[in-house]
Scaffold this active site. Structure first.
Site, PDB file in Angstrom:
ATOM      1  N   CYS A 190      -0.070  45.599  79.587  1.00  0.00           N
ATOM      2  CA  CYS A 190       0.328  46.481  80.695  1.00  0.00           C
ATOM      3  C   CYS A 190       1.683  46.042  81.253  1.00  0.00           C
ATOM      4  O   CYS A 190       1.854  44.890  81.678  1.00  0.00           O
ATOM      5  CB  CYS A 190      -0.736  46.452  81.797  1.00  0.00           C
ATOM      6  SG  CYS A 190      -0.220  47.296  83.311  1.00  0.00           S
ATOM      7  N   CYS A 196       1.512  44.790  84.866  1.00  0.00           N
ATOM      8  CA  CYS A 196       0.879  43.465  84.938  1.00  0.00           C
ATOM      9  C   CYS A 196       1.887  42.385  84.563  1.00  0.00           C
ATOM     10  O   CYS A 196       1.935  41.316  85.186  1.00  0.00           O
ATOM     11  CB  CYS A 196      -0.341  43.389  84.019  1.00  0.00           C
ATOM     12  SG  CYS A 196      -1.809  44.203  84.667  1.00  0.00           S
ATOM     13  N   ASP A 233      12.594  50.788  91.215  1.00  0.00           N
ATOM     14  CA  ASP A 233      12.386  51.538  89.974  1.00  0.00           C
ATOM     15  C   ASP A 233      13.623  51.405  89.090  1.00  0.00           C
ATOM     16  O   ASP A 233      14.761  51.465  89.558  1.00  0.00           O
ATOM     17  CB  ASP A 233      12.113  53.014  90.292  1.00  0.00           C
ATOM     18  CG  ASP A 233      11.498  53.744  89.115  1.00  0.00           C
ATOM     19  OD1 ASP A 233      10.321  54.112  89.186  1.00  0.00           O
ATOM     20  OD2 ASP A 233      12.215  53.949  88.099  1.00  0.00           O
ATOM     21  N   HIS A 252      -4.908  44.452  88.073  1.00  0.00           N
ATOM     22  CA  HIS A 252      -4.827  45.704  87.321  1.00  0.00           C
ATOM     23  C   HIS A 252      -5.860  46.732  87.801  1.00  0.00           C
ATOM     24  O   HIS A 252      -7.064  46.477  87.763  1.00  0.00           O
ATOM     25  CB  HIS A 252      -5.025  45.469  85.823  1.00  0.00           C
ATOM     26  CG  HIS A 252      -4.811  46.716  85.015  1.00  0.00           C
ATOM     27  ND1 HIS A 252      -3.556  47.136  84.620  1.00  0.00           N
ATOM     28  CD2 HIS A 252      -5.678  47.652  84.583  1.00  0.00           C
ATOM     29  CE1 HIS A 252      -3.665  48.278  83.968  1.00  0.00           C
ATOM     30  NE2 HIS A 252      -4.943  48.614  83.932  1.00  0.00           N
ATOM     31  N   ASN A 273       1.568  59.441  90.854  1.00  0.00           N
ATOM     32  CA  ASN A 273       1.244  60.322  89.737  1.00  0.00           C
ATOM     33  C   ASN A 273      -0.058  59.863  89.088  1.00  0.00           C
ATOM     34  O   ASN A 273      -0.268  58.671  88.890  1.00  0.00           O
ATOM     35  CB  ASN A 273       2.372  60.315  88.714  1.00  0.00           C
ATOM     36  CG  ASN A 273       3.671  60.839  89.293  1.00  0.00           C
ATOM     37  OD1 ASN A 273       3.668  61.812  90.038  1.00  0.00           O
ATOM     38  ND2 ASN A 273       4.782  60.182  88.990  1.00  0.00           N
ATOM     39  N   THR A 322       3.305  57.712  83.594  1.00  0.00           N
ATOM     40  CA  THR A 322       3.708  57.056  82.341  1.00  0.00           C
ATOM     41  C   THR A 322       3.211  55.621  82.248  1.00  0.00           C
ATOM     42  O   THR A 322       3.103  55.085  81.153  1.00  0.00           O
ATOM     43  CB  THR A 322       5.239  57.067  82.190  1.00  0.00           C
ATOM     44  OG1 THR A 322       5.828  56.421  83.319  1.00  0.00           O
ATOM     45  CG2 THR A 322       5.772  58.491  82.075  1.00  0.00           C
ATOM     46  N   HIS A 363       0.238  52.832  91.002  1.00  0.00           N
ATOM     47  CA  HIS A 363       1.455  52.517  91.749  1.00  0.00           C
ATOM     48  C   HIS A 363       1.839  53.661  92.657  1.00  0.00           C
ATOM     49  O   HIS A 363       1.512  54.824  92.401  1.00  0.00           O
ATOM     50  CB  HIS A 363       2.613  52.197  90.793  1.00  0.00           C
ATOM     51  CG  HIS A 363       2.879  53.239  89.754  1.00  0.00           C
ATOM     52  ND1 HIS A 363       2.123  53.373  88.615  1.00  0.00           N
ATOM     53  CD2 HIS A 363       3.829  54.206  89.686  1.00  0.00           C
ATOM     54  CE1 HIS A 363       2.598  54.369  87.883  1.00  0.00           C
ATOM     55  NE2 HIS A 363       3.625  54.899  88.513  1.00  0.00           N
TER      56      HIS A 363
HETATM   57  P1  AMP Z   1       5.027  57.035  86.624  1.00  0.00           P
HETATM   58  O1  AMP Z   1       5.805  57.950  85.725  1.00  0.00           O
HETATM   59  O2  AMP Z   1       4.555  57.682  87.897  1.00  0.00           O
HETATM   60  O3  AMP Z   1       3.899  56.351  85.866  1.00  0.00           O
HETATM   61  O4  AMP Z   1       6.039  55.926  87.116  1.00  0.00           O
HETATM   62  C1  AMP Z   1       6.423  54.849  86.330  1.00  0.00           C
HETATM   63  C2  AMP Z   1       7.768  54.414  86.833  1.00  0.00           C
HETATM   64  O5  AMP Z   1       8.025  53.128  86.334  1.00  0.00           O
HETATM   65  C3  AMP Z   1       8.927  55.307  86.394  1.00  0.00           C
HETATM   66  O6  AMP Z   1       9.569  55.862  87.544  1.00  0.00           O
HETATM   67  C4  AMP Z   1       9.842  54.350  85.623  1.00  0.00           C
HETATM   68  O7  AMP Z   1      11.218  54.611  85.841  1.00  0.00           O
HETATM   69  C5  AMP Z   1       9.414  53.009  86.158  1.00  0.00           C
HETATM   70  N1  AMP Z   1       9.663  51.883  85.286  1.00  0.00           N
HETATM   71  C6  AMP Z   1       9.388  51.786  83.961  1.00  0.00           C
HETATM   72  N2  AMP Z   1       9.718  50.569  83.504  1.00  0.00           N
HETATM   73  C7  AMP Z   1      10.187  49.864  84.556  1.00  0.00           C
HETATM   74  C8  AMP Z   1      10.690  48.533  84.735  1.00  0.00           C
HETATM   75  N3  AMP Z   1      10.756  47.650  83.709  1.00  0.00           N
HETATM   76  N4  AMP Z   1      11.098  48.162  85.970  1.00  0.00           N
HETATM   77  C9  AMP Z   1      11.040  49.020  87.000  1.00  0.00           C
HETATM   78  N5  AMP Z   1      10.559  50.286  86.911  1.00  0.00           N
HETATM   79  C10 AMP Z   1      10.150  50.703  85.701  1.00  0.00           C
END
Ligand code: AMP
Length: 114
Positions: A4, A7, A30, A46, A87, A95, A100
């Site tokens: 994850c 995590c 982000d 988690h 989301n 994603t 979160h």
């Molecule tokens: P979600 O699409 O709601 O699951 O949000 C996941 C978020 O994580 C997205 O806005 C991504 O830009 C962000 N994200 C993905 N990888 C990283 C990372 N390594 N550091 C900070 N944010 C991230």
């Protein structure tokens, strides 16, 4: 969870720009900000999503929301306004399957929730 992303960020195995951290929660910027302020707030433990949360998570989930508000204060967007988004599932374009909150602010938001 071993594979994850969040995590690994919570464990410090992947770098992040931290905004706030305590024993239970972590707030970090982000990587692809959608607004001048875009901070993610996660439980360190988690929890994959809202439907994975158990009764014993109530205190943790409350703390997550209070941390989102505290982050808005730290980032200076309480007066101008901010949005908290979570989301859940494919249609919502979740994603990362680790619960979160997105704290968004610093610009006027569109009328819809995106
Ligand atoms: P979600 O699409 O709601 O699951 O949000 C996941 C978020 O994580 C997205 O806005 C991504 O830009 C962000 N994200 C993905 N990888 C990283 C990372 N390594 N550091 C900070 N944010 C991230």
């Amino acid at each position: 969870m071993n594979d994850c992303l969040f995590c690994k960020i919570a464990a410090g195995q992947i770098p992040s720009t931290k905004v706030y951290e305590d024993d239970d929660v972590l707030a970090f910027r982000d990587i692809a900000p959608q607004a001048p302020v875009h901070v993610l707030v996660i439980p360190k433990k988690h929890v994959s999503g809202w439907y994975d949360a158990k009764d014993e998570s109530d205190a943790l989930l409350g703390k997550l929301m209070r941390t989102a508000a505290a982050v808005a204060k730290m980032e200076g967007v309480v007066e101008s306004g901010f949005r908290v988004v979570s989301n859940c599932g494919a249609d919502a374009q979740q994603t990362v399957k680790h619960l979160h909150l997105h704290v968004l602010g610093g610009r006027a938001m569109a009328g819809e929730m995106a």
